[in-house]
Design an enzyme around this catalytic site. Structure first.
Site, PDB file in Angstrom:
ATOM      1  N   LYS A 168      62.347  69.326  27.296  1.00 35.77           N
ATOM      2  CA  LYS A 168      62.595  67.939  27.680  1.00 35.77           C
ATOM      3  C   LYS A 168      64.069  67.714  28.028  1.00 35.77           C
ATOM      4  O   LYS A 168      64.403  66.973  28.953  1.00 35.77           O
ATOM      5  CB  LYS A 168      62.152  66.983  26.565  1.00 35.77           C
ATOM      6  CG  LYS A 168      60.633  67.032  26.323  1.00 35.77           C
ATOM      7  CD  LYS A 168      59.903  66.609  27.547  1.00 35.77           C
ATOM      8  CE  LYS A 168      58.447  67.007  27.635  1.00 35.77           C
ATOM      9  NZ  LYS A 168      57.491  66.523  26.705  1.00 35.77           N
ATOM     10  N   ASP A 176      53.021  70.244  31.543  1.00 40.74           N
ATOM     11  CA  ASP A 176      53.974  69.250  31.025  1.00 40.74           C
ATOM     12  C   ASP A 176      55.077  68.884  32.004  1.00 40.74           C
ATOM     13  O   ASP A 176      55.502  67.739  32.029  1.00 40.74           O
ATOM     14  CB  ASP A 176      54.590  69.770  29.717  1.00 40.74           C
ATOM     15  CG  ASP A 176      55.188  68.663  28.861  1.00 40.74           C
ATOM     16  OD1 ASP A 176      54.501  67.650  28.641  1.00 40.74           O
ATOM     17  OD2 ASP A 176      56.337  68.806  28.422  1.00 40.74           O
ATOM     18  N   ASN A 213      36.403  64.436  33.399  1.00 43.75           N
ATOM     19  CA  ASN A 213      37.436  63.864  34.271  1.00 43.75           C
ATOM     20  C   ASN A 213      37.442  64.507  35.653  1.00 43.75           C
ATOM     21  O   ASN A 213      37.964  63.935  36.609  1.00 43.75           O
ATOM     22  CB  ASN A 213      38.822  64.014  33.615  1.00 43.75           C
ATOM     23  CG  ASN A 213      38.945  63.165  32.353  1.00 43.75           C
ATOM     24  OD1 ASN A 213      38.232  62.166  32.198  1.00 43.75           O
ATOM     25  ND2 ASN A 213      39.825  63.558  31.440  1.00 43.75           N
ATOM     26  N   ASN A 271      50.810  64.999  15.234  1.00 45.05           N
ATOM     27  CA  ASN A 271      51.575  65.634  16.315  1.00 45.05           C
ATOM     28  C   ASN A 271      51.749  67.134  16.052  1.00 45.05           C
ATOM     29  O   ASN A 271      52.709  67.747  16.504  1.00 45.05           O
ATOM     30  CB  ASN A 271      52.944  64.959  16.468  1.00 45.05           C
ATOM     31  CG  ASN A 271      53.659  65.381  17.747  1.00 45.05           C
ATOM     32  OD1 ASN A 271      53.031  65.579  18.798  1.00 45.05           O
ATOM     33  ND2 ASN A 271      54.984  65.532  17.672  1.00 45.05           N
ATOM     34  N   SER A 272      50.822  67.738  15.312  1.00 42.41           N
ATOM     35  CA  SER A 272      50.895  69.190  15.112  1.00 42.41           C
ATOM     36  C   SER A 272      50.605  69.878  16.446  1.00 42.41           C
ATOM     37  O   SER A 272      49.901  69.338  17.302  1.00 42.41           O
ATOM     38  CB  SER A 272      49.905  69.628  14.035  1.00 42.41           C
ATOM     39  OG  SER A 272      48.600  69.190  14.338  1.00 42.41           O
ATOM     40  N   ARG A 273      51.129  71.082  16.608  1.00 43.61           N
ATOM     41  CA  ARG A 273      51.114  71.701  17.940  1.00 43.61           C
ATOM     42  C   ARG A 273      50.871  73.202  17.884  1.00 43.61           C
ATOM     43  O   ARG A 273      51.020  73.835  16.844  1.00 43.61           O
ATOM     44  CB  ARG A 273      52.467  71.441  18.618  1.00 43.61           C
ATOM     45  CG  ARG A 273      52.747  69.946  18.793  1.00 43.61           C
ATOM     46  CD  ARG A 273      53.325  69.614  20.109  1.00 43.61           C
ATOM     47  NE  ARG A 273      53.335  68.166  20.333  1.00 43.61           N
ATOM     48  CZ  ARG A 273      53.139  67.597  21.517  1.00 43.61           C
ATOM     49  NH1 ARG A 273      52.912  68.344  22.576  1.00 43.61           N
ATOM     50  NH2 ARG A 273      53.146  66.286  21.655  1.00 43.61           N
ATOM     51  N   GLY A 281      36.389  67.378  30.228  1.00 51.80           N
ATOM     52  CA  GLY A 281      35.837  68.034  31.413  1.00 51.80           C
ATOM     53  C   GLY A 281      35.266  67.049  32.426  1.00 51.80           C
ATOM     54  O   GLY A 281      35.350  67.262  33.646  1.00 51.80           O
ATOM     55  N   HIS A 298      57.574  64.612  34.479  1.00 54.04           N
ATOM     56  CA  HIS A 298      56.759  64.885  33.287  1.00 54.04           C
ATOM     57  C   HIS A 298      55.295  64.976  33.731  1.00 54.04           C
ATOM     58  O   HIS A 298      54.498  64.080  33.481  1.00 54.04           O
ATOM     59  CB  HIS A 298      56.965  63.740  32.284  1.00 54.04           C
ATOM     60  CG  HIS A 298      56.392  63.991  30.928  1.00 54.04           C
ATOM     61  ND1 HIS A 298      56.069  62.958  30.057  1.00 54.04           N
ATOM     62  CD2 HIS A 298      56.088  65.129  30.265  1.00 54.04           C
ATOM     63  CE1 HIS A 298      55.607  63.466  28.933  1.00 54.04           C
ATOM     64  NE2 HIS A 298      55.600  64.769  29.033  1.00 54.04           N
ATOM     65  N   SER A 313      53.444  61.220  26.669  1.00 53.25           N
ATOM     66  CA  SER A 313      53.199  62.221  25.630  1.00 53.25           C
ATOM     67  C   SER A 313      51.894  61.951  24.898  1.00 53.25           C
ATOM     68  O   SER A 313      51.593  60.813  24.540  1.00 53.25           O
ATOM     69  CB  SER A 313      54.348  62.211  24.631  1.00 53.25           C
ATOM     70  OG  SER A 313      55.550  62.469  25.313  1.00 53.25           O
ATOM     71  N   LYS A 329      47.691  65.474  29.363  1.00 52.86           N
ATOM     72  CA  LYS A 329      48.115  66.408  30.418  1.00 52.86           C
ATOM     73  C   LYS A 329      47.587  67.819  30.157  1.00 52.86           C
ATOM     74  O   LYS A 329      46.990  68.431  31.039  1.00 52.86           O
ATOM     75  CB  LYS A 329      49.651  66.455  30.528  1.00 52.86           C
ATOM     76  CG  LYS A 329      50.260  65.199  31.126  1.00 52.86           C
ATOM     77  CD  LYS A 329      51.761  65.303  31.281  1.00 52.86           C
ATOM     78  CE  LYS A 329      52.485  65.556  29.982  1.00 52.86           C
ATOM     79  NZ  LYS A 329      52.278  64.539  28.946  1.00 52.86           N
ATOM     80  N   THR A 330      47.813  68.339  28.946  1.00 58.88           N
ATOM     81  CA  THR A 330      47.389  69.714  28.651  1.00 58.88           C
ATOM     82  C   THR A 330      45.883  69.844  28.857  1.00 58.88           C
ATOM     83  O   THR A 330      45.404  70.806  29.459  1.00 58.88           O
ATOM     84  CB  THR A 330      47.760  70.091  27.201  1.00 58.88           C
ATOM     85  OG1 THR A 330      49.178  69.969  27.069  1.00 58.88           O
ATOM     86  CG2 THR A 330      47.343  71.507  26.867  1.00 58.88           C
ATOM     87  N   CYS A 343      48.855  62.044  25.977  1.00 53.85           N
ATOM     88  CA  CYS A 343      47.886  61.240  26.737  1.00 53.85           C
ATOM     89  C   CYS A 343      47.034  62.090  27.669  1.00 53.85           C
ATOM     90  O   CYS A 343      46.427  61.570  28.602  1.00 53.85           O
ATOM     91  CB  CYS A 343      48.603  60.141  27.503  1.00 53.85           C
ATOM     92  SG  CYS A 343      49.280  58.872  26.413  1.00 53.85           S
ATOM     93  N   ARG A 386      59.631  63.828  18.424  1.00 55.19           N
ATOM     94  CA  ARG A 386      60.908  63.517  19.075  1.00 55.19           C
ATOM     95  C   ARG A 386      61.456  62.207  18.517  1.00 55.19           C
ATOM     96  O   ARG A 386      60.728  61.262  18.285  1.00 55.19           O
ATOM     97  CB  ARG A 386      60.725  63.378  20.589  1.00 55.19           C
ATOM     98  CG  ARG A 386      60.633  64.698  21.325  1.00 55.19           C
ATOM     99  CD  ARG A 386      60.472  64.498  22.820  1.00 55.19           C
ATOM    100  NE  ARG A 386      59.200  63.867  23.133  1.00 55.19           N
ATOM    101  CZ  ARG A 386      59.033  62.596  23.436  1.00 55.19           C
ATOM    102  NH1 ARG A 386      60.066  61.787  23.513  1.00 55.19           N
ATOM    103  NH2 ARG A 386      57.833  62.127  23.683  1.00 55.19           N
ATOM    104  N   ARG A 395      47.526  55.465  28.395  1.00 57.84           N
ATOM    105  CA  ARG A 395      46.498  55.247  27.391  1.00 57.84           C
ATOM    106  C   ARG A 395      46.410  53.742  27.220  1.00 57.84           C
ATOM    107  O   ARG A 395      47.274  53.128  26.590  1.00 57.84           O
ATOM    108  CB  ARG A 395      46.959  55.935  26.112  1.00 57.84           C
ATOM    109  CG  ARG A 395      46.012  55.949  24.954  1.00 57.84           C
ATOM    110  CD  ARG A 395      46.683  56.621  23.766  1.00 57.84           C
ATOM    111  NE  ARG A 395      46.663  58.072  23.860  1.00 57.84           N
ATOM    112  CZ  ARG A 395      45.722  58.845  23.329  1.00 57.84           C
ATOM    113  NH1 ARG A 395      44.734  58.307  22.650  1.00 57.84           N
ATOM    114  NH2 ARG A 395      45.776  60.147  23.449  1.00 57.84           N
ATOM    115  N   TYR A 442      62.418  70.097  15.217  1.00 54.44           N
ATOM    116  CA  TYR A 442      61.156  69.773  15.886  1.00 54.44           C
ATOM    117  C   TYR A 442      61.211  70.055  17.399  1.00 54.44           C
ATOM    118  O   TYR A 442      62.163  69.628  18.075  1.00 54.44           O
ATOM    119  CB  TYR A 442      60.735  68.312  15.662  1.00 54.44           C
ATOM    120  CG  TYR A 442      59.602  67.972  16.592  1.00 54.44           C
ATOM    121  CD1 TYR A 442      58.320  68.466  16.332  1.00 54.44           C
ATOM    122  CD2 TYR A 442      59.820  67.296  17.783  1.00 54.44           C
ATOM    123  CE1 TYR A 442      57.303  68.271  17.235  1.00 54.44           C
ATOM    124  CE2 TYR A 442      58.800  67.090  18.694  1.00 54.44           C
ATOM    125  CZ  TYR A 442      57.543  67.583  18.413  1.00 54.44           C
ATOM    126  OH  TYR A 442      56.532  67.408  19.316  1.00 54.44           O
ATOM    127  N   GLY A 443      60.193  70.646  17.926  1.00 56.43           N
ATOM    128  CA  GLY A 443      59.993  71.020  19.336  1.00 56.43           C
ATOM    129  C   GLY A 443      60.861  70.323  20.371  1.00 56.43           C
ATOM    130  O   GLY A 443      61.884  70.850  20.811  1.00 56.43           O
TER     131      GLY A 443
END
Ligand code: GTP
Ligand code: SPV
Ligand code: MN
Length: 592
Positions: free
Chosen positions: A206, A277, A502, A373-375, A500, A226, A248, A252-253, A250, A69, A406, A197-198
């Site tokens: 977003k 997200d 966490n 930042n590959s996705r 895990g 978010h 971003s 979530k997924t 940090c 982004r 982070r 880009y995404g």
């Protein structure tokens, strides 16, 4: 199907400006997906992967200057600058439309304009938002059909004259000097040009579901955040849900789909993934906060994802997945740094150049084959832990809200706010080191309140006020926490194993929300004692645990000095309560 006069007129107007050779209305069918895929493969926009290893999977490479982004090119275009606030770039609407028109003009010559009707949230729910994205990118169309509810049923719902967000996107010539991401919340319009880009171009994500939605949410009395949404089921069948905001890249997924570690498995926990997200949250008739994930897919960070860190993701992404900017291996499969071992002997890197794992740059560091930042884009229903409530427009009731960032230092592993008001302040002072998900100096610490700094579609001072008001309206507001999985020792090693593990912290958070687990009260909030965390099966030294839960008063006082600077930019518009909480913290740090 009714004929939506305004929609057709708008599509005609935009086509007059962009001058595509063809206009194609997407119906969202499987045959359409196949057809578009074949076309994109033949023109090089997509690469077909090995269909016996990765059925339904393709690879896309973005332009080299277009991999994250671009916050500096993202604008909120309200009539009044004050309404965008110091947290946003602002441009007057007339100027934004004029500059946009110059780049969009003729940008789709020789191309097809795809009309993509989509719904954020279940189609037809009064709590969902409908959009139509016009785009000249098949990659965008294919991503939108994974990330949103897309196709003719949305068009049918729009029927003759329902409201929708007008989203216009063109890659144009992918020139960063002619790239603009423009939001017109007063016109319910988004214009994005010059990127592929995404987060810049999947306009439901977003742009609509956070920037435009947060603007609407303030007026309509709800929250667009978010945040991931996850459920934790106990052996007795009770499921409790929490929503967590991390900036971003940090975590979530990863948290949303965690697999319980061995030591906790005997307790029989089961995780339900609702979202990774974005969370739309409103107060229901029971006075509680309920959350919906408006998306239907994950646009997840690839590097670091492997069978140990995130087995659920690895299971999900072996079919029907779009990979972006990862390594292509000779057998038509994919790999990335921090993926499952071993790395391939050779391959093509994210730019499409020959790559092998022994390559080093001038400083002797390994050359990255996948972009940091590959996705991957994957339907959420392919995640083994996908919640059974994904399509329920009511969503899920939220027991706890978690903020995080982070941070190598300062912020402890976890702490609990004293109250909703204190929790809003804890969210407001959240800071994080910059990651590869946005352009900027990586590793640099910045304040990122509620992980919304790049996504709040209006003045953040008003946003804090809105959060305070929401708390006052709830009968049973969720308890608020802060976590930091990224604290480091002097040698730069993470002190906490993360992933895990966490769940051990989540377990304490949910118990605290019920008023059960024990805690030590410190000036910054309630912190678990080592003995109030279940650390069964985890090898971690007392020394490290102590460091993870440490509250360094003088470092915190220094931090409040920086907070003053951050809050000052909002002037008189900042709610008094935020200063009250900051002063109370300073007092506790010096007097207790
Ligand atoms: P966005 O999609 O950009 O919003 O990111 P996200 O917040 O969903 O982050 P994600 O879960 O994709 O994680 C980003 C990176 O952090 C990946 O490389 C992960 O492997 C890594 N990561 C996630 N959770 C943890 C954790 O608990 N500890 C450590 N050390 N790394 C983690
Ligand atoms: C983020 O950067 O927070 C993402 C990826 O989730 S993007 O969709 O590109 O914004
Ligand atoms: Mn995100």
């Amino acid at each position: 199907m009714g004929y939506h006069k305004k929609l057709h007129a708008w599509v005609r107007d935009m086509a007059d400006m962009c001058q595509p050779d063809r206009i194609y209305w997407c119906d969202g069918s499987d045959s359409e997906k196949e057809r578009l895929r074949a076309e994109a493969i033949s023109n090089g926009e997509l690469v077909l992967l090995n269909q016996s290893k990765l059925p339904g999977c393709v690879l896309h490479r973005t332009a080299e200057n277009d991999v994250a982004r671009t916050e500096q090119l993202t604008f909120i275009c309200t009539s009044e600058k004050e309404d965008a606030g110091p947290n946003n770039n602002w441009m007057p609407p007339e100027e934004a439309y004029r500059r946009g028109r110059e780049i969009f003009a003729g940008s789709m010559k020789g191309r097809t304009m795809y009309v993509v009707p989509f719904s954020m949230g279940p189609v037809g729910s009064s709590f969902s938002k409908t959009g139509v994205e016009l785009t000249d990118s098949i990659y965008v169309v294919q991503n939108m059909r994974i990330m949103t509810r897309m196709g003719s049923n949305v068009l049918n719902y729009l029927d003759s004259d329902r409201e929708y967000t007008k989203c216009l996107h063109s890659k144009a010539d992918l020139n960063v000097n002619k790239r603009l991401i423009l939001h017109f919340p007063e016109d319910n319009t988004i214009w994005s040009v010059g990127s592929g880009y995404g987060g810049n171009v999947l306009l439901g994500k977003k742009c609509l579901a956070l920037r435009m939605a947060s603007y609407a949410a303030r007026q309509e009395g709800w929250l667009a955040e978010h945040m991931l949404i996850m459920g934790v089921e106990e052996p007795n069948g009770r499921i409790e849900y929490l929503a967590a905001a991390f900036p971003s890249a940090c975590g979530k997924t990863n948290l949303a789909m965690l697999v319980p570690p061995k030591g906790l498995q005997q307790k029989g926990y089961r995780i339900w993934t609702v979202g990774d997200d974005i969370a739309w949250m409103r107060i229901d008739t029971d006075g509680r906060l309920w959350a919906v994930n408006p998306e239907t897919g994950l646009f997840g960070v690839a590097p670091g994802t492997n069978s140990r860190t995130n087995p659920s993701a690895m299971t999900a992404i072996n079919r029907n997945t779009i990979y972006t900017n990862v390594i292509l291996t000779p057998d038509g499969s994919v790999w990335w740094e921090g993926g499952d071992d071993p790395p391939p002997d050779e391959g093509l890197d994210w730019r499409g150049h020959p790559w092998n794992p022994t390559m080093k740059d001038e400083d002797g560091n390994p050359v990255l084959g996948a972009h940091p930042n590959s996705r991957f884009t994957v339907p959420i229903k392919q995640v083994p832990s996908a919640s059974f409530r994904l399509d329920q427009h009511h969503g899920v009731p939220i027991s706890a809200i978690v903020f995080g960032g982070r941070r190598a230092h300062l912020a402890p592993l976890v702490y609990q706010a004293f109250s909703w008001q204190h929790g809003v302040y804890v969210g407001a002072i959240t800071a994080s080191e910059l990651t590869a998900a946005q352009y900027g100096n990586q590793g640099q610490l910045r304040r990122d309140p509620m992980a919304m700094l790049p996504f709040c579609g209006y003045n953040m001072a008003d946003y804090f006020a809105h959060w305070l008001k929401m708390g006052a309206r709830m009968l049973e507001p969720p308890k608020i926490f802060h976590v930091n999985w990224f604290r480091q020792d002097q040698n730069g090693h993470y002190l906490w194993p993360g992933f895990g593990e966490n769940l051990r912290i989540i377990e304490w958070i949910l118990a605290r929300s019920r008023g059960e687990a024990e805690a030590v009260t410190t000036p910054i909030g309630h912190i678990p004692h080592k003995s109030s965390l279940d650390l069964t099966g985890l090898e971690i030294s007392d020394h490290d645990m102590k460091a993870l839960l440490e509250v360094d008063r003088s470092a915190w006082l220094e931090d409040t000095a920086d907070q003053h600077k951050f809050f000052k930019q909002f002037g008189d518009r900042l709610p008094r309560e935020i200063y009250t909480e900051m002063e109370a913290l300073e007092y506790r740090l010096t007097h207790f």
